[in-house]
Write a protein that holds these residues in place. Structure first.
Motif, short mmCIF file in Angstrom:
data_model
loop_
_atom_site.label_atom_id
_atom_site.label_comp_id
_atom_site.label_asym_id
_atom_site.label_seq_id
_atom_site.Cartn_x
_atom_site.Cartn_y
_atom_site.Cartn_z
N ARG A 1 0.83 -1.20 0.00
CA ARG A 1 0.00 0.00 0.00
C ARG A 1 0.86 1.26 0.00
N ARG A 2 1.95 1.21 0.72
CA ARG A 2 2.86 2.34 0.71
C ARG A 2 3.45 2.54 -0.69
N ALA A 3 3.77 1.44 -1.35
CA ALA A 3 4.31 1.55 -2.71
C ALA A 3 3.27 2.10 -3.67
N ILE A 4 2.00 1.66 -3.54
CA ILE A 4 0.94 2.17 -4.41
C ILE A 4 0.75 3.66 -4.20
N ASN A 5 0.86 4.13 -2.94
CA ASN A 5 0.71 5.56 -2.67
C ASN A 5 1.83 6.38 -3.26
N LEU A 6 2.97 5.76 -3.55
CA LEU A 6 4.11 6.48 -4.10
C LEU A 6 4.18 6.41 -5.62
N LEU A 7 3.35 5.60 -6.26
CA LEU A 7 3.39 5.41 -7.71
C LEU A 7 2.13 5.99 -8.36
N THR A 8 2.29 6.33 -9.62
CA THR A 8 1.13 6.78 -10.39
C THR A 8 0.46 5.60 -11.07
N ASP B 1 13.78 -4.56 -12.37
CA ASP B 1 12.59 -5.04 -11.69
C ASP B 1 11.47 -3.99 -11.79
N ASP B 2 10.26 -4.38 -11.36
CA ASP B 2 9.13 -3.46 -11.37
C ASP B 2 9.29 -2.42 -10.26
N PRO B 3 8.84 -1.20 -10.51
CA PRO B 3 8.92 -0.19 -9.44
C PRO B 3 8.16 -0.62 -8.19
N LEU B 4 7.01 -1.30 -8.38
CA LEU B 4 6.25 -1.75 -7.21
C LEU B 4 7.05 -2.74 -6.39
N ALA B 5 7.73 -3.68 -7.04
CA ALA B 5 8.54 -4.66 -6.31
C ALA B 5 9.72 -3.99 -5.63
N THR C 1 8.61 0.51 -18.33
CA THR C 1 9.00 1.65 -19.16
C THR C 1 8.94 2.98 -18.43
N ALA C 2 8.06 3.10 -17.47
CA ALA C 2 7.90 4.39 -16.78
C ALA C 2 8.99 4.55 -15.73
N PRO C 3 9.58 5.73 -15.60
CA PRO C 3 10.59 5.95 -14.56
C PRO C 3 9.94 5.98 -13.18
N THR C 4 10.68 5.51 -12.21
CA THR C 4 10.17 5.44 -10.85
C THR C 4 10.25 6.81 -10.20
N GLN C 5 9.12 7.34 -9.79
CA GLN C 5 9.06 8.62 -9.09
C GLN C 5 8.40 8.39 -7.72
#
Length: 436
Positions: free
Chosen positions: A141-148, A199-203, A157-161
């Motif tokens: 959930r913390r990761a979802i709150n930090l990703l678009t 790896d995936d930004p979420l992971a 493909t999307a950069p991690t912000q």
């Protein structure tokens, strides 16, 4: 050697063959694959054995604990809002649902194994799964709150912000400070970060968020497999993509149908051109065939005329030859008839002369032909070698010879009369004979 000695030897062998293996087996214990055996000694020293293998344990002096070193699979169902903002910087979160599967396992170092044995595996199995589920779900959930939203659906493909309430710049500064602090705490972190680039930004965020908590439990985070990411926007986009795909498919089908129709029309046009060329060729061939047939008929007519002319000429020649042959035959027949009539007339005239002149004519002709008859008669008489005996009869041998000569003269006269005195002189007979 007495019986007691044999008994002693048998007991010693039994002790060696049975008691010693049993005693050694009491000190050695099998450690199966996928398990870790922790053996603690009397003074607190701990020896860790990783399977498959054997662990050395002494009853009353050691205590052993078996831990599972297999990977633990935790299913996650996370629902939260993303960190989307609009063009004016106003937060526009989107509710998403993430279904994932996280894999954790016991750490490799002895310290992590001891920590896992004391803090994680000491709890019941249901409590173990509940702890992992809560820990990983909160990190998710913390990761979802930090990703678009777009980062969740295009993680590769999307950069991690890492946006926060202070804005993108503040989030970047905080992330840089966090990375520097982690590198100072763990020198091996750059290698781990290099492995995480793909790896995936979420992971990545979940690993960073829960790594400390998992380490406190003696566990490590292995991987995160995202199964499904659901949202209303994603569903709308999916429907829009499906509609666009269907429209594109319809457009492609229409274009393909148009191309197929154009290809069919081109093929039909080509077939029509070929058919027209074939018809023209057939007409030209028919004209050539008719012209050839006309030439053939002309040639046949010329041939028939030539054959008729040749037949007529042959018939005329045959008729001419037949007429000439008939005329020649008639002339020859007339000549033969006239010659025969002349010969017959000559013979009649000779006979009439002979009959009219009688003996005088014969003797005259005999005297006239003496120059021809005398040599021949003499040669014939010489070759005949005949002897004639006359008995004084005036009609004897001499009379008979004279009569024969007279007959010969008559015959010659007759032949000369037949030939008309134009043929060659008829020679006299080679010999005259008379049998006495």
């Amino acid at each position: 050697m007495n019986l007691n000695t044999f008994i002693f030897i048998a007991v010693a062998l039994a002790v060696v063959l049975v008691a010693i293996p049993v005693l050694v087996g009491g000190f050695l214990r099998n450690v199966q694959a996928g398990t870790i055996r922790m053996v603690s000694w009397l003074r607190g020293a701990t020896v860790i054995y990783r399977g498959p293998g054997k662990s050395l344990e002494v009853p009353l002096l050691t205590i052993g604990t078996t831990l599972s070193s297999k990977a633990i699979n935790v299913d996650l169902d996370i629902t939260d809002q993303t960190a989307d903002i609009d063009a004016l910087g106003v937060p526009r979160p989107i509710k998403v649902r993430v279904l994932a599967s996280a894999i954790v396992s016991v750490g490799d170092s002895d310290q992590l194994i001891k920590t896992a044995a004391n803090r994680f595996f000491s709890k019941p199995e249901d409590d173990q799964m509940a702890i992992l589920n809560d820990l990983l779900s909160s990190a998710g959930r913390r990761a979802i709150n930090l990703l678009t939203h777009d980062q969740l659906f295009s993680a590769k493909t999307a950069p991690t912000q890492l946006p926060s309430a202070r804005g993108p710049r503040a989030a970047e500064d905080r992330a840089a400070e966090q990375r520097a602090a982690e590198q100072r705490a763990d020198p091996t972190l750059p290698a781990i970060q290099a492995a995480e680039e793909d790896d995936d930004p979420l992971a990545i965020i979940i690993r960073k968020a829960c790594s400390k908590e998992l380490t406190d439990l003696g566990l490590i985070f292995n991987s995160l497999n995202i199964k499904v990411v659901q949202s209303e926007v994603a569903d709308a986009r999916r429907r829009q993509s499906a509609a666009e795909a269907s429209a594109n498919a319809d457009i492609v089908a229409t274009q393909q149908a148009r191309r197929a129709r154009e290809a069919q029309l081109d093929a039909e046009r080509l077939i029509s051109d070929k058919s027209r060329e074939l018809a023209q060729t057939q007409a030209s061939n028919a004209a050539l065939i008719a012209q050839a047939e006309a030439l053939k008929q002309d040639a046949l007519g010329t041939q028939r005329s030539s054959e008729l002319r040749a037949t007529q000429l042959a018939q005329a020649d045959a008729l001419r030859v037949r007429i000439e042959a008939t005329a020649a035959a008639d002339a020859e027949a007339i000549r033969v008839v006239k010659l025969a009539e002349a010969n017959a007339q000559s013979i009649r005239q000779v006979n009439e002369a002979i009959m009219a002149g009688g003996e005088a004519y014969l003797r005259y002709r005999q005297i006239e032909m003496l120059p021809l008859l005398v040599p021949e008669v003499a040669r014939a008489l010489a070759q005949a070698k005949l002897v004639t005996v006359s008995g004084g009869d005036p009609g004897g041998a001499a009379g008979q010879a004279t009569g024969q000569i007279t007959d010969v003269v008559k015959m010659l006269l007759t032949l000369q009369a037949v030939q008309g005195n134009t043929g060659p002189a008829i020679p006299a007979p080679e010999g005259l004979s008379r049998e006495q």
